[in-house]
Design a protein around this motif. Sequence first.
Motif, PDB file in Angstrom:
ATOM      1  N   ASN A   5       2.680  64.011 -28.547  1.00 33.17           N
ATOM      2  CA  ASN A   5       2.145  63.877 -29.613  1.00 33.17           C
ATOM      3  C   ASN A   5       0.763  63.188 -29.471  1.00 33.17           C
ATOM      4  N   ILE A   6      -0.196  63.373 -30.404  1.00 32.56           N
ATOM      5  CA  ILE A   6      -1.591  62.699 -30.194  1.00 32.56           C
ATOM      6  C   ILE A   6      -1.610  62.190 -31.545  1.00 32.56           C
ATOM      7  N   LEU A   7      -1.802  60.577 -31.355  1.00 26.79           N
ATOM      8  CA  LEU A   7      -1.799  59.631 -32.489  1.00 26.79           C
ATOM      9  C   LEU A   7      -3.551  59.268 -32.428  1.00 26.79           C
ATOM     10  N   SER A   8      -3.886  58.162 -32.905  1.00 29.78           N
ATOM     11  CA  SER A   8      -5.377  57.791 -32.874  1.00 29.78           C
ATOM     12  C   SER A   8      -5.361  56.963 -31.894  1.00 29.78           C
ATOM     13  N   GLY A   9      -5.804  57.458 -30.644  1.00 26.30           N
ATOM     14  CA  GLY A   9      -6.157  56.602 -29.487  1.00 26.30           C
ATOM     15  C   GLY A   9      -4.819  56.636 -28.610  1.00 26.30           C
ATOM     16  N   ILE A  10      -3.914  57.360 -28.965  1.00 22.56           N
ATOM     17  CA  ILE A  10      -2.709  57.071 -28.283  1.00 22.56           C
ATOM     18  C   ILE A  10      -1.937  58.675 -27.866  1.00 22.56           C
ATOM     19  N   VAL A  11      -1.356  58.764 -26.749  1.00 21.22           N
ATOM     20  CA  VAL A  11      -0.622  60.028 -26.407  1.00 21.22           C
ATOM     21  C   VAL A  11       0.808  59.542 -26.419  1.00 21.22           C
ATOM     22  N   GLY A  61      15.422  50.234 -35.358  1.00 19.07           N
ATOM     23  CA  GLY A  61      14.737  51.164 -34.603  1.00 19.07           C
ATOM     24  C   GLY A  61      13.367  50.453 -34.231  1.00 19.07           C
ATOM     25  N   ALA A  62      12.905  50.968 -32.962  1.00 23.14           N
ATOM     26  CA  ALA A  62      11.610  50.304 -32.592  1.00 23.14           C
ATOM     27  C   ALA A  62      10.627  50.533 -33.335  1.00 23.14           C
ATOM     28  N   VAL A  63       9.419  50.091 -33.461  1.00 23.51           N
ATOM     29  CA  VAL A  63       8.090  50.178 -34.145  1.00 23.51           C
ATOM     30  C   VAL A  63       7.863  51.611 -34.083  1.00 23.51           C
ATOM     31  N   ARG A  64       7.266  52.070 -34.865  1.00 25.78           N
ATOM     32  CA  ARG A  64       6.623  53.614 -35.155  1.00 25.78           C
ATOM     33  C   ARG A  64       5.050  53.396 -34.922  1.00 25.78           C
ATOM     34  N   PRO A  65       4.312  53.773 -33.803  1.00 31.42           N
ATOM     35  CA  PRO A  65       3.029  53.317 -33.811  1.00 31.42           C
ATOM     36  C   PRO A  65       2.188  54.377 -34.551  1.00 31.42           C
ATOM     37  N   VAL A  66       1.011  53.999 -35.189  1.00 33.48           N
ATOM     38  CA  VAL A  66       0.265  54.758 -36.097  1.00 33.48           C
ATOM     39  C   VAL A  66      -0.996  54.941 -35.387  1.00 33.48           C
ATOM     40  N   GLU A  67      -1.709  53.912 -34.621  1.00 33.22           N
ATOM     41  CA  GLU A  67      -2.753  53.927 -33.987  1.00 33.22           C
ATOM     42  C   GLU A  67      -2.889  52.692 -32.911  1.00 33.22           C
ATOM     43  N   ASN A  68      -3.784  52.819 -31.872  1.00 32.24           N
ATOM     44  CA  ASN A  68      -4.032  51.986 -30.981  1.00 32.24           C
ATOM     45  C   ASN A  68      -4.731  50.623 -31.571  1.00 32.24           C
TER      46      ASN A  68
END
Length: 432
Positions: A5-11, A61-68
């Motif tokens: 999945n592609i997030l903001s600045g993160i794969v 649960g672990a943090v769910r990242p939104v962006e870098n």
Amino acid sequence: MQIDNILSGIVSKKHFFNVPLDYQQPEGEQLSIFVREIVSTENQHLSLPYLVFFQGGPGFGAVRPVENNGWIKRALKEYRVLLLDQRGTGLSSLINTTTLEHLTPQEQADYVCQFRADNIIRDAEVIRAELANNQPWSILGQSFGGFCVLQYLSAAPEALTEAFITGGIPSLTRQADDVYKATYKRVITKNNDFYHRFKDADILIAELADFISENDVILATGEKLTVEMLQLLGVNIGMEQGPEAVYYLLEQALINTAQGRKINPLFLHQFSQFLDYNTNPIFALMHESIYCQQFHQRGANWSAHRVREQFPKFNYQKGQRLLFTGEMIYPWFFDQFEQLKPLKAVAEIIAAKSDWNNLYDVDVLLQNKVPVTAAIYSEDMYVDMNYSLETAQLVDNLTYWITSEYEHNGIRIDGEHILDRLISLSRKKSIR
């Protein structure tokens, strides 16, 4: 199946692993453990070392990242980060009333007691073998995640290149009662700070407590709101921006109507979002067990509830200031919270359990070779600074940074700076 999945600045990549429920019976029931691997878009094709993040809790649960951004931004400069959903949480095999309902109370207790830090670390070792080809990796633990770090250092130090801890150095030797005696004192200080900052809080809370006592107030989740439940909002006042959030919630609790003062429906909805006991039952079932060791030869036995008797200020009486409680678990949770009511019998069994395994090996930690750097927050309401310093003296090769700048969840607010400071301390130590 590999999912990117592609997030903001993160794969982001999803991984699932099968592990034994009970490592003493490896061929028995299996659990699924979920890990989210993230890497910055610019580094996605590079071979980088892993940094495993252990979430606070237990039971979240672990943090769910939104962006870098935040601590993740700093970590992704040189690592692939693994966000581990600890067993029982997130996308890993869940624990809740639905997944446990087919078991008897004793079977439920036997099952849930497999969800401590020792098995969380065993799960990590399975993942390291499969994903990292048994190569050592780095770890970061926040709050209870720091407890997991100390267990990892005790059980499998050869698996680690370095370790970072934020707001989570546990006592290695003290019993649950000692921990809660210190905690109640710190919670009183946080209450005093809260009432000093918000001058009309006394009036707002007294009016709300009276209203709750005289009327049936039903929360959006179905519970009848009680004064004791109102006090639980204090679990938030030891967090960055937590006191403000609690105050603004209370500020809008009661409204004027043509029929007089009424409870605000918005308050009823938002209140339930401030507490996690319905949605994260592991926290209520297993929190006190994180302070239990084999050499204590006793169970927690509702430690926070018993110790509270030594602090009668927390027993609210009309006309007195209401004191919020903190990160304490009480037996009445399993009478009042809808999703905990079916778990009352298993909660009693776990509270009485006295044959817990040791989580930490002091002899191993005294000879630790893994570089460890830790942020200790002097104003931390949840993890006692003095107990953390006691432990720091027992763990060789541990460097700590004491700061009053942050509350317990400082990594959420200024994580990039905090992790950068810890990494820099570790690198300086390595150079020496």
